[in-house]
Scaffold this active site. Structure first.
Site, short mmCIF file in Angstrom:
data_model
loop_
_atom_site.label_atom_id
_atom_site.label_comp_id
_atom_site.label_asym_id
_atom_site.label_seq_id
_atom_site.Cartn_x
_atom_site.Cartn_y
_atom_site.Cartn_z
N HIS A 484 0.84 -1.20 0.00
CA HIS A 484 0.00 0.00 0.00
C HIS A 484 0.87 1.25 0.00
O HIS A 484 1.96 1.25 0.56
CB HIS A 484 -0.93 0.00 1.21
CG HIS A 484 -2.11 -0.90 1.05
ND1 HIS A 484 -3.39 -0.51 1.37
CD2 HIS A 484 -2.21 -2.16 0.59
CE1 HIS A 484 -4.23 -1.49 1.13
NE2 HIS A 484 -3.53 -2.53 0.66
N GLU A 485 0.36 2.31 -0.61
CA GLU A 485 1.06 3.59 -0.77
C GLU A 485 2.34 3.49 -1.59
O GLU A 485 3.12 4.44 -1.64
CB GLU A 485 1.36 4.26 0.59
CG GLU A 485 0.17 4.67 1.39
CD GLU A 485 -0.33 3.56 2.30
OE1 GLU A 485 -1.54 3.53 2.58
OE2 GLU A 485 0.48 2.71 2.73
N GLU A 509 -11.00 2.89 2.06
CA GLU A 509 -10.78 3.62 3.31
C GLU A 509 -11.23 5.07 3.21
O GLU A 509 -11.65 5.67 4.20
CB GLU A 509 -9.30 3.56 3.70
CG GLU A 509 -8.36 4.21 2.72
CD GLU A 509 -6.90 4.02 3.10
OE1 GLU A 509 -6.64 3.44 4.16
OE2 GLU A 509 -6.02 4.44 2.31
#
Length: 704
Positions: A484-485, A509
């Site tokens: 993630h990211e 999210e």
């Protein structure tokens, strides 16, 4: 062999010109022209079905340190052509077999005055064009620094674009739909707040960029095989409608450190007059190398639940205590701290999730906030944040693993780096070995916040190389990665299929952080998913988040039927049922689809598609004759009309249709749905309402 010889003879005849070369796709729909301008500047142009798609566009690179740039003064010294045609089988995917078929032109250029050579390699598929710069071994170009890449994509008009702002650190934006000429005026409004973001231009956008021309052509610009290079953005000259590549810089402004022999990633242009072709294309995967992992038997698709959504919504917390304003691992004594009573990753709470996973047949349980250090993990430029092996006092690693094993459930590890990639690499071997020792086969890694060392960006060459290092190191330990990211994927999952998922976009999210546009999920498959699957974390059934946390006033902009459809329309071998078990228990009849839907496929059919408006997909579960259909709808109510001609002729199937109720609406009535069962065959048709922010999902099971 005869076909190959004839093809090459044709190509050699076609490419006999000294300064102009032409390449056609295997189906002859595309024509690419390469030429040198009078000053030796390399250019290309692209046509689709005799329509101009990319006008004459320049190619080249600007070098640093007073080196003459690789922009002009070139002559053609060699051309090579080839035709390639193979079928390969992905470890997991939307289809069981992928055809890789293209015609290739490699142009070797020599620069006058420097005697340096570069190769520009073009591959023309039936879906579009890929090209890259190659730097062969040579005396006069060995080590060099890229100041900027000057690849142009000259548009033929003021197309409609579906875009997010150019940013060196995040893709977590809602999409804006506008004309190209309107990007400048809308860019600032499109840049919503994020914990780490660095914009660079009022006309900068990110790839994968989806566009539609006034004459009905769908055009997608992206890159493939991003290895040892900076991520490419696009900067628009809105007077001339020309996009130019814009690489992500490092802390001192450099954009690429090169050592020959080497090459850039592929720059990709996909085009069709049918939006479904963009979704179905495998060109990005085909521009990556075959798997470098010989034994892939340990790489398996995963359907999971987790202690996550309750934290995202604020119902519980990642941290163990509220007593310490700061912590130092190895010094802070958590045994003396008072628990805050909101910690989500407790042994008792995790066992509840394991029980739910076992009862309903899920493969794994993700737990975030299990390890020490969350009290001051973010925003402090803190290098030594986590060690990835030390649990909080209320999380029994061995006990939970034994309990999960007794229930036939695996545990999924969570590694949050807080952007401190040096610290992660320092602990990586120990962390992966810890996973092996405790039965964890997959990891969700995170890169929230600004990258350390300070001044580095999430998408520059050095950090891109870190993500690649993490994937390859994980493969050594037979661990699957869900990052993630990190930088958005570019098809590298073909080469390293243990990369089973990424976030790298605005995921579910954000429905807890104020909401996403209802048509967001009708755009992600045209943009973010072009490079690889996304861990979107669908399956939210309670849309009013104040019911989980009175302080959270957000609303999930989706109907339940839409949430079900995402398991089909948002392809991923990694699928989460993200909501809390108690919310699923309230809607067990709808939850049945999440339990039933497959996550690995032998065939996929895109039935309807229009970016920003709707997508309808049918997929065949691998190893069965069963199909699943998903439809997601944008902001305008519509009737979806599909045929079931993808089903095997002469067979009967039981179709269970999960659909929006007539009065459903993503905002005012999101939990209104209907379920009905009908018999279908290959001759059947369906006319089905999809409300704003809605959709439908169908399980189609062969009758024995």
């Amino acid at each position: 062999m005869k076909h190959l010889i004839l093809t090459c003879f044709f190509c050699l005849t076609l490419f006999s010109g000294a300064q102009a070369q032409q390449l056609k796709s295997p189906n002859k729909a595309f024509t690419m022209d390469f030429s040198l301008q009078n000053d030796g500047t390399p250019t290309y142009a692209l046509k689709y079905k005799n329509k101009e798609v990319i006008k004459t566009s320049k190619l080249g690179l600007v070098l640093k340190n007073d080196q003459k740039s690789l922009l002009n003064d070139f002559t053609i010294v060699d051309t090579k052509t080839a035709t390639f045609d193979e079928n390969w089988k992905p470890v997991w995917g939307e289809v069981a077999e992928i055809r890789n078929h293209y015609n290739e032109l490699a142009v070797t250029l020599n620069q006058k005055g420097t005697d340096r050579q570069i190769v520009i390699r073009f591959r023309l598929f039936d879906e579009g064009l890929g090209f890259r710069y190659e730097f062969p071994t040579q005396k006069n170009l060995t080590y060099f620094v890229i100041k900027e890449e000057r690849t142009q994509f000259a548009m033929t008009g003021d197309h409609t674009a579906f875009w997010i702002p150019g940013d060196y650190d995040t893709q977590e934006y809602d999409f804006t739909t506008s004309k190209l000429s309107e990007i400048r005026g809308l860019n600032e409004k499109a840049r919503t707040a994020n914990v780490s973001q660095t914009s660079f231009s009022t006309t900068g956008v990110q790839t994968s960029l989806m566009m539609k021309s006034t004459d009905g052509l769908y055009i997608n610009l992206h890159e493939a095989a991003l290895i040892d290079y900076s991520c490419m953005h696009l900067n628009l000259d809105d007077k001339n409608m020309i996009f130019e590549s814009w690489l992500t810089p490092d802390a001192i402004g450099d954009k690429g450190y090169m050592q020959a022999p080497n090459s850039s990633p592929w720059r990709t242009i996909m085009v069709s007059d049918d939006a479904r072709d963009i979704l179905a294309s495998k060109m990005t995967l085909n521009l990556n190398e075959p798997s470098k992992i010989e034994d892939t038997s340990w790489i398996k698709p995963v359907k999971y639940i987790g202690v996550w959504w309750e934290m995202i919504t604020g119902k519980s917390s990642w941290s163990y205590t509220n007593e310490y304003p700061s912590v130092q691992l190895g010094i802070t004594d958590y045994s003396k701290a008072k628990p805050n009573g909101t910690h989500g990753a407790t042994t008792a709470n995790v066992k509840k999730y394991i029980d739910f996973a076992a009862l309903h047949g899920f493969d794994a349980v993700l737990v975030e906030g299990w390890n020490q250090g969350w009290e001051d993990w973010f925003g402090h430029s803190k290098d030594y944040v986590f060690d990835f092996v030390t649990p909080y006092p209320d999380f029994d690693v061995k006990g939970i693993q034994e309990y999960a094993k007794s229930k036939g459930v695996k545990m999924m590890m969570h590694h949050e780096t807080s952007g401190s990639i040096r610290n992660y690499e320092r602990h990586m071997d120990k962390a992966y070995q810890f996973m092996n020792d405790n039965g964890y086969t997959s990891v969700k890694s995170g890169y929230v916040g600004n990258i350390l060392p300070q001044g580095e960006n999430h998408y520059n060459q050095w950090v891109v190389n870190h993500y690649q290092y993490a994937i390859e190191k994980a493969a050594d330990y037979k661990i699957m990665v869900n990052a993630h990211e990190a930088v958005r994927p570019t098809g590298i999952s073909r080469t390293y299929p243990n990369l089973i998922g990424n976030e790298s976009a605005r995921g579910t999210e954000y429905q807890s952080f104020g909401g996403s546009k209802p048509n967001h999920v009708t755009l992600l498959p045209f943009t973010r998913l072009i490079g690889g699957p996304m861990d979107y974390t669908p399956g939210i059934f309670e849309m009013d988040l104040s019911k989980l946390n009175p302080d959270n006033g957000s609303h999930v902009n989706s109907t339940i039927a839409n949430q079900l459809a995402l398991y089909v329309t948002m392809y991923s071998p990694l699928q989460m049922a993200a909501d809390l078990p108690e919310n699923y228990n309230r809607f067990l009849d709808a939850f049945q689809f999440i339990k039933d839907v497959a996550i690995d496929w032998s065939d996929s059919k895109y039935l309807e598609a229009e970016p920003g408006q709707y997508i309808t997909v049918a997929r065949k579960a691998k190893g069965t004759n069963n199909w699943f259909v998903g439809n997601v709808n944008g902001e305008t109510s519509r009737t979806s009309n599909i045929k079931f001609d993808f089903l095997e002729k002469g067979k009967k199937y039981t179709a269970t249709i999960y659909a929006d109720a007539k009065d459903a609406h993503y905002k005012t009535n999101p939990q209104a749905y209907t379920i009905r069962t009908v018999t279908v065959t290959s001759k059947s048709k369906l006319s089905q309402l999809s409300v704003p922010g809605g959709g439908y999902a169908i399980s189609i099971i062969e009758r024995k």
